[in-house]
Design a protein around this motif. Sequence first.
Motif, mmCIF file in Angstrom:
data_model
loop_
_atom_site.group_PDB
_atom_site.id
_atom_site.type_symbol
_atom_site.label_atom_id
_atom_site.label_comp_id
_atom_site.label_asym_id
_atom_site.label_seq_id
_atom_site.Cartn_x
_atom_site.Cartn_y
_atom_site.Cartn_z
ATOM 1 N N TYR A 253 32.962 3.892 -12.278
ATOM 2 C CA TYR A 253 31.692 3.257 -11.910
ATOM 3 C C TYR A 253 30.525 4.218 -12.111
ATOM 4 C CZ TYR A 253 28.153 0.627 -9.476
ATOM 5 O OH TYR A 253 27.005 -0.052 -9.181
ATOM 6 N N VAL A 254 30.691 5.454 -11.657
ATOM 7 C CA VAL A 254 29.633 6.458 -11.825
ATOM 8 C C VAL A 254 29.365 6.694 -13.314
ATOM 9 C CG1 VAL A 254 29.030 8.881 -11.415
ATOM 10 C CG2 VAL A 254 30.062 7.525 -9.583
ATOM 11 N N GLY A 255 30.408 6.714 -14.123
ATOM 12 C CA GLY A 255 30.232 6.849 -15.569
ATOM 13 C C GLY A 255 29.475 5.675 -16.158
ATOM 14 N N TRP A 256 29.754 4.471 -15.663
ATOM 15 C CA TRP A 256 29.042 3.270 -16.124
ATOM 16 C C TRP A 256 27.559 3.370 -15.786
ATOM 17 C CZ3 TRP A 256 26.648 -0.505 -13.022
ATOM 18 C CH2 TRP A 256 26.155 -1.609 -13.734
ATOM 19 N N VAL A 257 27.240 3.817 -14.574
ATOM 20 C CA VAL A 257 25.826 3.975 -14.186
ATOM 21 C C VAL A 257 25.136 4.965 -15.115
ATOM 22 C CG1 VAL A 257 24.254 4.795 -12.378
ATOM 23 C CG2 VAL A 257 26.164 3.313 -11.761
ATOM 24 N N ARG A 258 25.788 6.074 -15.410
ATOM 25 C CA ARG A 258 25.201 7.071 -16.333
ATOM 26 C C ARG A 258 24.997 6.483 -17.726
ATOM 27 N NH1 ARG A 258 29.038 11.191 -14.036
ATOM 28 N NH2 ARG A 258 27.800 12.247 -12.473
ATOM 29 N N ALA A 259 25.977 5.712 -18.184
ATOM 30 C CA ALA A 259 25.898 5.138 -19.545
ATOM 31 C C ALA A 259 24.818 4.072 -19.668
ATOM 32 C CB ALA A 259 27.259 4.549 -19.942
ATOM 33 N N GLU A 260 24.518 3.384 -18.566
ATOM 34 C CA GLU A 260 23.569 2.266 -18.608
ATOM 35 C C GLU A 260 22.133 2.650 -18.281
ATOM 36 O OE1 GLU A 260 24.235 -0.711 -19.817
ATOM 37 O OE2 GLU A 260 26.257 0.015 -20.220
ATOM 38 N N THR A 261 21.895 3.921 -17.963
ATOM 39 C CA THR A 261 20.539 4.366 -17.622
ATOM 40 C C THR A 261 20.048 5.365 -18.658
ATOM 41 O OG1 THR A 261 21.452 6.054 -16.148
ATOM 42 C CG2 THR A 261 20.792 3.962 -15.141
ATOM 43 N N VAL A 262 18.732 5.419 -18.794
ATOM 44 C CA VAL A 262 18.113 6.326 -19.768
ATOM 45 C C VAL A 262 17.016 7.096 -19.060
ATOM 46 C CG1 VAL A 262 16.846 6.498 -21.931
ATOM 47 C CG2 VAL A 262 18.595 4.717 -21.649
ATOM 48 N N ALA A 263 17.170 8.420 -18.966
ATOM 49 C CA ALA A 263 16.134 9.254 -18.365
ATOM 50 C C ALA A 263 14.926 9.329 -19.281
ATOM 51 C CB ALA A 263 16.683 10.654 -18.112
ATOM 52 N N ARG A 264 13.760 9.211 -18.700
ATOM 53 C CA ARG A 264 12.498 9.252 -19.455
ATOM 54 C C ARG A 264 11.656 10.406 -19.021
ATOM 55 N NH1 ARG A 264 13.001 4.458 -21.897
ATOM 56 N NH2 ARG A 264 13.784 2.723 -20.729
ATOM 57 N N ASP B 241 0.835 -1.205 0.000
ATOM 58 C CA ASP B 241 0.000 0.000 0.000
ATOM 59 C C ASP B 241 0.867 1.253 0.000
ATOM 60 O OD1 ASP B 241 -2.284 -1.581 0.130
ATOM 61 O OD2 ASP B 241 -2.557 -1.304 2.286
ATOM 62 N N THR B 242 1.903 1.239 0.819
ATOM 63 C CA THR B 242 2.824 2.366 0.931
ATOM 64 C C THR B 242 4.247 1.825 0.871
ATOM 65 O OG1 THR B 242 1.226 3.457 2.390
ATOM 66 C CG2 THR B 242 3.450 4.379 2.337
ATOM 67 N N PRO B 243 4.760 1.598 -0.336
ATOM 68 C CA PRO B 243 6.103 1.024 -0.430
ATOM 69 C C PRO B 243 7.180 2.023 -0.002
ATOM 70 C CG PRO B 243 5.311 1.597 -2.601
ATOM 71 C CD PRO B 243 4.170 1.831 -1.649
ATOM 72 N N GLU B 244 8.212 1.475 0.618
ATOM 73 C CA GLU B 244 9.389 2.284 0.912
ATOM 74 C C GLU B 244 10.099 2.549 -0.412
ATOM 75 O OE1 GLU B 244 13.736 1.903 3.115
ATOM 76 O OE2 GLU B 244 12.485 0.133 2.878
ATOM 77 N N ILE B 245 10.211 3.803 -0.761
ATOM 78 C CA ILE B 245 10.989 4.208 -1.931
ATOM 79 C C ILE B 245 11.769 5.434 -1.478
ATOM 80 C CG2 ILE B 245 10.970 4.971 -4.333
ATOM 81 C CD1 ILE B 245 8.160 3.667 -4.570
ATOM 82 N N ILE B 246 13.066 5.254 -1.285
ATOM 83 C CA ILE B 246 13.886 6.370 -0.824
ATOM 84 C C ILE B 246 15.142 6.476 -1.672
ATOM 85 C CG2 ILE B 246 13.017 6.295 1.551
ATOM 86 C CD1 ILE B 246 15.597 4.883 2.340
ATOM 87 N N ALA B 247 15.650 7.691 -1.743
ATOM 88 C CA ALA B 247 16.890 7.949 -2.474
ATOM 89 C C ALA B 247 17.927 8.473 -1.498
ATOM 90 C CB ALA B 247 16.654 8.967 -3.580
ATOM 91 N N MET B 248 19.144 8.015 -1.675
ATOM 92 C CA MET B 248 20.259 8.480 -0.870
ATOM 93 C C MET B 248 21.313 9.032 -1.822
ATOM 94 S SD MET B 248 20.335 5.265 1.716
ATOM 95 C CE MET B 248 19.916 4.113 0.420
ATOM 96 N N PRO B 249 21.822 10.211 -1.544
ATOM 97 C CA PRO B 249 22.806 10.793 -2.463
ATOM 98 C C PRO B 249 24.139 10.061 -2.403
ATOM 99 C CG PRO B 249 22.615 12.144 -0.511
ATOM 100 C CD PRO B 249 21.557 11.069 -0.396
ATOM 101 N N VAL B 250 24.799 10.028 -3.521
ATOM 102 C CA VAL B 250 26.168 9.520 -3.581
ATOM 103 C C VAL B 250 27.067 10.741 -3.391
ATOM 104 C CG1 VAL B 250 27.915 8.440 -5.038
ATOM 105 C CG2 VAL B 250 25.538 7.612 -5.083
ATOM 106 N N VAL B 251 27.780 10.758 -2.307
ATOM 107 C CA VAL B 251 28.648 11.893 -2.003
ATOM 108 C C VAL B 251 29.913 11.830 -2.847
ATOM 109 C CG1 VAL B 251 29.946 13.060 -0.176
ATOM 110 C CG2 VAL B 251 27.696 12.076 0.314
ATOM 111 N N ARG B 252 30.449 10.622 -2.973
ATOM 112 C CA ARG B 252 31.613 10.391 -3.809
ATOM 113 C C ARG B 252 31.513 9.001 -4.385
ATOM 114 N NH1 ARG B 252 37.134 12.309 -1.090
ATOM 115 N NH2 ARG B 252 37.779 11.772 -3.201
ATOM 116 N N GLY B 253 32.205 8.786 -5.490
ATOM 117 C CA GLY B 253 32.216 7.461 -6.087
ATOM 118 C C GLY B 253 33.334 7.340 -7.096
ATOM 119 N N ASN B 254 33.719 6.116 -7.358
ATOM 120 C CA ASN B 254 34.724 5.847 -8.374
ATOM 121 C C ASN B 254 34.218 6.399 -9.703
ATOM 122 O OD1 ASN B 254 35.404 3.816 -10.692
ATOM 123 N ND2 ASN B 254 37.118 3.729 -9.258
ATOM 124 N N ALA B 255 34.993 7.240 -10.347
ATOM 125 C CA ALA B 255 34.568 7.918 -11.573
ATOM 126 C C ALA B 255 34.158 6.937 -12.664
ATOM 127 C CB ALA B 255 35.673 8.850 -12.072
#
Length: 100
Positions: free
Chosen positions: A89-100, A73-87
């Motif tokens: 890996y972060v580039g891979w995440v950007r390349a593999e996702t598509v904003a809609r 009924d009320t699913p937990e959906i939360i976002a946590m910011p990435v403060v830092r990350g391996n460049a």
Amino acid sequence: MTTTDSAEKAQQLAQGAVEARLAACAQISAPVTSVYHWRQAIETAEEWQVLFKTTPACYDALEAYLTAAHDYDTPEIIAMPVVRGNAAYVGWVRAETVAR
């Protein structure tokens, strides 16, 4: 991040988000024990936690997908910011996702 009450449901949520390219990766951790207030009672439940690796640009679409696909009924959906990350890996995440 979200939680659900079975390994199968966690797998379905993870698979759907990655197939739709709303997340580059989804990690399922389980079981976790959740203790929470629900309908004037304290509940305890075994749940599976799903952590989605996505971008800020994809968050709204991922949240919409999870809201529609989730059976809570009320699913937990939360976002946590990435403060830092391996460049790389972060580039891979950007390349593999598509904003809609």
